[in-house]
Design an enzyme around this catalytic site. Structure first.
Site, PDB file in Angstrom:
ATOM      1  N   HIS A 357       0.967  -1.092   0.052  1.00 20.12           N
ATOM      2  CA  HIS A 357      -0.027  -0.163  -0.011  1.00 20.12           C
ATOM      3  C   HIS A 357       0.874   1.190  -0.034  1.00 20.12           C
ATOM      4  CE1 HIS A 357      -3.856  -2.156   0.881  1.00 20.12           C
ATOM      5  NE2 HIS A 357      -3.159  -2.781   1.445  1.00 20.12           N
ATOM      6  N   LYS A 547      -9.023  13.711   4.946  1.00 21.78           N
ATOM      7  CA  LYS A 547      -8.160  12.401   5.026  1.00 21.78           C
ATOM      8  C   LYS A 547      -7.132  12.917   5.906  1.00 21.78           C
ATOM      9  CE  LYS A 547      -7.382  13.574   0.347  1.00 21.78           C
ATOM     10  NZ  LYS A 547      -7.363  12.337  -0.255  1.00 21.78           N
ATOM     11  N   ARG A 548      -6.139  11.531   6.261  1.00 15.41           N
ATOM     12  CA  ARG A 548      -5.380  11.959   7.262  1.00 15.41           C
ATOM     13  C   ARG A 548      -4.235  13.174   6.688  1.00 15.41           C
ATOM     14  NH1 ARG A 548      -4.543   7.852  11.224  1.00 15.41           N
ATOM     15  NH2 ARG A 548      -2.581   9.362  11.679  1.00 15.41           N
ATOM     16  N   LYS A 553      -0.037  14.671   1.048  1.00 18.18           N
ATOM     17  CA  LYS A 553      -1.513  14.889   0.666  1.00 18.18           C
ATOM     18  C   LYS A 553      -1.716  16.142   0.301  1.00 18.18           C
ATOM     19  CE  LYS A 553      -3.000  10.925   3.192  1.00 18.18           C
ATOM     20  NZ  LYS A 553      -3.542   9.853   2.323  1.00 18.18           N
ATOM     21  N   THR A 655      -9.155   6.028  -1.792  1.00 25.26           N
ATOM     22  CA  THR A 655     -10.292   5.418  -2.023  1.00 25.26           C
ATOM     23  C   THR A 655     -11.511   6.590  -1.772  1.00 25.26           C
ATOM     24  OG1 THR A 655     -10.011   4.708   0.424  1.00 25.26           O
ATOM     25  CG2 THR A 655      -9.822   3.179  -1.494  1.00 25.26           C
ATOM     26  N   LYS A 659     -15.269   7.407  -3.418  1.00 25.35           N
ATOM     27  CA  LYS A 659     -16.570   7.885  -2.727  1.00 25.35           C
ATOM     28  C   LYS A 659     -17.132   9.013  -3.399  1.00 25.35           C
ATOM     29  CE  LYS A 659     -14.307   5.229   1.084  1.00 25.35           C
ATOM     30  NZ  LYS A 659     -13.565   5.403   2.406  1.00 25.35           N
TER      31      LYS A 659
HETATM   32  C1  26Q Z   1       3.636   0.466  10.132  1.00 20.49           C
HETATM   33  C2  26Q Z   1       4.548   0.408  11.269  1.00 20.49           C
HETATM   34  C3  26Q Z   1       4.385   0.826  12.263  1.00 20.49           C
HETATM   35  C4  26Q Z   1       3.355   1.628  12.855  1.00 20.49           C
HETATM   36  C5  26Q Z   1       2.496   1.977  11.702  1.00 20.49           C
HETATM   37  C6  26Q Z   1       2.551   1.423  10.562  1.00 20.49           C
HETATM   38  C7  26Q Z   1       1.863   1.783   9.435  1.00 20.49           C
HETATM   39  C8  26Q Z   1       0.324   1.768   9.844  1.00 20.49           C
HETATM   40  C9  26Q Z   1      -0.720   1.925   8.763  1.00 20.49           C
HETATM   41  C10 26Q Z   1       1.763   1.990   8.250  1.00 20.49           C
HETATM   42  C11 26Q Z   1       1.184   2.405   7.165  1.00 20.49           C
HETATM   43  C12 26Q Z   1      -0.488   2.308   7.732  1.00 20.49           C
HETATM   44  C13 26Q Z   1      -1.491   2.739   6.365  1.00 20.49           C
HETATM   45  C14 26Q Z   1      -1.342   2.954   5.283  1.00 20.49           C
HETATM   46  C15 26Q Z   1      -2.408   3.325   4.372  1.00 20.49           C
HETATM   47  O1  26Q Z   1      -3.497   3.494   4.972  1.00 20.49           O
HETATM   48  N1  26Q Z   1      -2.234   3.202   3.145  1.00 20.49           N
HETATM   49  C16 26Q Z   1      -3.159   3.684   2.075  1.00 20.49           C
HETATM   50  O2  26Q Z   1      -3.791   2.446   1.766  1.00 20.49           O
HETATM   51  C17 26Q Z   1      -4.938   2.592   0.918  1.00 20.49           C
HETATM   52  C18 26Q Z   1      -5.673   1.839   0.601  1.00 20.49           C
HETATM   53  O3  26Q Z   1      -4.946   0.835  -0.148  1.00 20.49           O
HETATM   54  C19 26Q Z   1      -4.584   3.694  -0.119  1.00 20.49           C
HETATM   55  O4  26Q Z   1      -5.824   4.065  -0.882  1.00 20.49           O
HETATM   56  C20 26Q Z   1      -3.699   4.835   0.165  1.00 20.49           C
HETATM   57  O5  26Q Z   1      -3.361   5.459  -1.189  1.00 20.49           O
HETATM   58  C21 26Q Z   1      -2.633   4.498   1.014  1.00 20.49           C
HETATM   59  O6  26Q Z   1      -1.974   5.481   1.604  1.00 20.49           O
END
Ligand code: 26Q
Length: 807
Positions: A357, A547-548, A553, A655, A659
């Site tokens: 991702h 969004k976050r 972004k 995503t 929406k």
């Molecule tokens: C990793 C290690 C330690 C702590 C946290 C993390 C961590 C947690 C969550 C790293 C990444 C995430 C989340 C990533 C994320 O939400 N990515 C998004 O995924 C979506 C679904 O595929 C995409 O639409 C987005 O583009 C992408 O940013």
């Protein structure tokens, strides 16, 4: 929360009678004494009974057919509320409304009592939730596996414009959706040592915790199938060390309890930079090991032979967070089930798939080798064994030393680290990206050398969203209008939304679409008035970025343009400006300084602009606090313009973009992530694309991009930056944004300056389109008609056929 007893009246239907019975026997209240919360619980328990019947029937059907199951392993499930979703998919909404009305109750009021299940950060977690719903809808037997965090995503409060994080206690009133399965409990070990026992290898962990399953039913569209979301909770094997307690060491006696609790206490609230703490690795191993053990136990129990695992189980890893599954499955196959290493390795690869991702280097997980070895000594050995195999294959294929170094599961460039993405890649038969552009970039960047070695593994599965939650449930007005226009077929198959194309120039339909949007905007405006005290004009354009908060972004690009527009409006009050409401929402990771500063800047700009009489209602800025799934369900149906403006090459998919378009908003966006495919589907004339391409961004960076020169060439940009940097919006602390803006002058990694002029010019084209409401409405219809492809049903269908071999 209302605490008045609700007036009593007679039961009016069978379902109503059932609710009253449940209220009495399960909630322990009669109708006179029942409070809103008691009715809420009774309503869910009554609905649950119908769901359970389908659940048991679905499970039986899979056992009887000895069908293949999909196992979706994810650290995050961002589910949101379940009541409306479950009612709607069970086709029981009307029945429930009628039953509640008979008691003077209102379904939408009860719905508001449900806390959001926010066991995720953002896109990745929400995708997992959409996928679970689509798996059930497509009648695919599936389990989601994750962690039952006691505190999910934090609640965001805004104090004096700054983000403050508060714990969210979503379980405070109990959770009527969940079922504890004490019989599904596994011993999870950490640390200790590995000893040889004849030919066998034995891992003797130093610590143990118990993982216990807590199941939540997931209802598919029309209740065809109900699948299971299985979340693990932790408890100590020996909760109270009695000898320690009796010896007076009361705290020491509870240490085990504390250690277990900490594993499921909180979701790491970071979504783009690997945290790297030991607790995170412990959480990852805890839920992954429990899940893999559960999968293997089920297989052996029903099929007898572990060698057929890949025929009956497809394990999908949602990013690298569960990638230790590769080593854990190998351990079970070799150490517990006695398979040869080679046979176990082939079986593992056939069973596992991995979804990537992100390409952001700071988000790629890797663990210091000494930490990994101390916590998981047997897994470390297995990883070394896998690595030597893979590197042997690489040598044989003629890889150079540099290629070998990048393929290795161990990063040797600094302090040695275990690379979780490489582990997932080599242990999987399929590695997929989440949008076409993202998948191509995976092949060219992070996985270039692995891709050369294993050229058949990388494939694309463009993300999707469930149209039940993100159209039918959140936007009943638009859903009703579409049904009137083209019939009900689109409810089962969003491709049929394309029938709206024939009506794209029907001015009457256009006006009706606009009227639905107007009503949704008025409802959002009411809510914002009630909760924040800010008045918004529903006739203004609602321009939304939710969004976050992350620099890539580019909320900052939107803010700079907002400041420039504010300037323009004040300098040229005579022009016919399009009234706009700029809506922002999103959480910042607690440790992400610049993201938090961007929230403060949004609020500083909002305060200044909203109180300036000279803009005369032409421009309003709002930052909505605590943006979450439920808030998204209010905002998205009310949006006119969807901001999808990430630096090209950095947003894997997005995503939210899907929406918004599904709900008739027009997109202003870069050629990034799934925007590229949205453009192909809706047509160039129905989307506002601007800015550098991913290739141009890479080239600009390589060629020594000089933001100062760009800024010198754009008066509007320079003025806006100077205004922010010099404290126009922060008179209480004039240097607050000096560093942030200086970053743009000095490096501008995210290309805000490079894209500013194109963005601002495109916003003026948006104004032109808005001024031709007929053209705008027709574009909105084109968007709704042509984004049916972005249904997660389509995405899951592709995973099912091309990766999992089910369907
Ligand atoms: C990793 C290690 C330690 C702590 C946290 C993390 C961590 C947690 C969550 C790293 C990444 C995430 C989340 C990533 C994320 O939400 N990515 C998004 O995924 C979506 C679904 O595929 C995409 O639409 C987005 O583009 C992408 O940013």
């Amino acid at each position: 929360m209302a605490s008045e007893p609700v007036p009593v009246s007679a039961a009016s239907s069978e379902f109503d009678a059932h609710i009253v019975k449940v209220l009495r026997h399960r909630v322990g209240k009669d109708e006179r004494a029942a409070k809103q919360h008691d009715w809420y619980n009774a309503a869910i328990f009554a609905l649950r009974d119908s769901i359970i019947d389908r659940w048991i029937e679905s499970t039986r059907r899979t056992y009887d057919a000895s069908g293949k199951r999909v196992y979706y392993l994810s650290m995050e499930f961002l589910i949101g509320r379940l009541l409306r979703d479950a009612l709607s998919n069970m086709g029981m909404t009307r029945e429930m409304e009628a039953a509640l009305t008979a008691h003077g109750l209102d379904l939408s009021t009860l719905e508001e009592l449900e806390p959001d299940a926010a066991l995720g950060n953002g896109g990745l977690g929400r995708l997992a939730a959409c996928f679970m719903e689509s798996l059930a809808t497509l009648d695919i037997p599936a389990y989601g596996y994750g962690i039952r965090y006691v505190n999910g995503m934090f609640r965001q409060r805004i104090d004096d414009g700054w983000q403050v994080e508060l714990p969210e206690t979503w379980l405070a009133h109990g959770n009527p959706w969940e079922f504890e399965r004490l019989e599904s409990t596994y011993d999870i070990g950490f640390g200790g040592e590995v000893v040889a026992d004849g030919d066998a290898v034995v891992w003797n962990p130093a610590e143990h915790v118990e993982a216990t399953a807590i199941d939540t039913p997931v209802v598919g569209w029309q209740g065809k199938r109900v699948n299971t979301l299985r979340l693990w909770t932790a408890s100590p094997i020996d909760p109270l060390k009695l000898d320690a307690f009796n010896a007076g060491d009361h705290f020491g006696a509870l240490a085990e309890q504390v250690r277990a609790d900490s594993l499921v206490r909180v979701l790491y609230p970071a979504d783009s930079s690997a945290a790297g703490q030991e607790l995170r690795l412990r959480q990852e191993f805890f839920f992954t090991a429990a899940s893999v053990q559960d999968i293997v136990r089920r297989h052996v129990q029903y099929e007898g032979d572990i060698r057929t695992l890949h025929e009956k189980a497809a394990i999908q890893l949602n990013d690298t967070h569960p990638s230790v599954a590769v080593a854990e499955l190998m351990r079970l196959l070799v150490d517990i089930h006695g398979l040869e290493f080679n046979e176990a390795w082939e079986l593992t690869k056939k069973t596992i798939g991995y979804t990537n991702h992100t390409l952001l280097p700071e988000a790629l997980e890797s663990w210091p080798l000494p930490l990994f070895e101390r916590l998981l000594p047997r897994h470390m050995q297995i990883i070394y064994a896998i690595n030597s195999r893979v590197l042997r294959e690489a040598r044989k294929a003629g890889c150079t030393d540099a290629q070998i170094a990048s393929i290795s599961l161990i990063d040797e460039s600094g302090e040695r680290r275990v690379r979780m993405a490489n582990l997932a890649f080599v242990g999987a038969h399929s590695i997929n990206g989440v949008a076409a552009l993202h998948t191509e970039l995976m092949k060219e960047t992070v996985f270039a050398d692995l891709h050369k070695l294993y050229p058949d593994r990388i494939n694309n599965k463009t993300n999707g969203v469930t149209p039940r939650r993100w159209l039918q449930q959140c936007n009943p007005g638009l859903t009703g209008l579409i049904r009137e226009s083209i019939g009900d077929g689109f409810l089962d198959d969003t491709a049929k939304l394309a029938d709206l194309n024939a009506l794209a120039h029907d001015a009457v339909l256009g006006e009706k679409v606009a009227a639905v949007k107007r009503a949704n905007k008025a409802a959002l405006a009411d809510y914002i008035k009630k909760t924040m005290g800010i008045r918004l004009d529903p006739d203004a354009m609602f321009d939304v970025q939710i969004k976050r908060i992350h620099e890539y972004k580019r909320q900052l690009l939107n803010l700079i343009e907002t400041v420039a527009l504010y300037d323009q409006i004040r300098s040229h009050p005579e022009r016919d400006w399009v009234p706009r409401v700029k809506i922002f929402g999103g959480k910042a990771a607690s440790s992400y300084h610049n993201a938090k500063l961007i929230i403060k800047l949004t609020n500083d700009i909002a305060r200044r602009i909203n109180s300036d009489p000279s803009v005369g209602g032409l421009l309003k800025v709002v930052f909505v606090p605590n943006y979450n799934v439920s808030y998204a369900e209010r905002i998205i149906p009310a949006a006119d313009l969807s901001e999808q403006i990430s630096t090209a090459g950095m947003e894997a998919s997005g995503t939210g973009n899907m929406k918004f378009a599904l709900n008739g908003a027009l997109t202003i966006g870069t050629l990034d992530g799934a925007n590229v495919e949205i453009k192909e589907h809706v047509g160039d004339e129905n989307i506002f694309i601007f800015g550098l391409t991913a290739e141009e961004v890479a080239a600009a960076r390589a060629d020594g991009y000089k933001p100062r020169e760009v800024i010198a060439g754009s008066r509007e940009l320079g003025q806006a930056l100077q205004a922010i940097a010099s404290g126009v919006f922060s008179p209480d602390d004039p240097t607050r944004y000096e560093g942030l803006i200086n970053g743009i002058y000095e490096s501008d990694w995210f290309m805000c300056a490079a894209d500013f002029d194109a963005y601002a010019a495109t916003q003026r084209q948006v104004d032109v389109r808005w001024n031709d409401q007929k053209a705008w409405n027709s574009c909105a219809i084109r968007n709704i008609a042509n984004v049916g492809w972005f249904s997660s049903d389509r995405t899951i269908g592709e995973y099912a056929r091309e990766i999992w071999n089910v369907l």
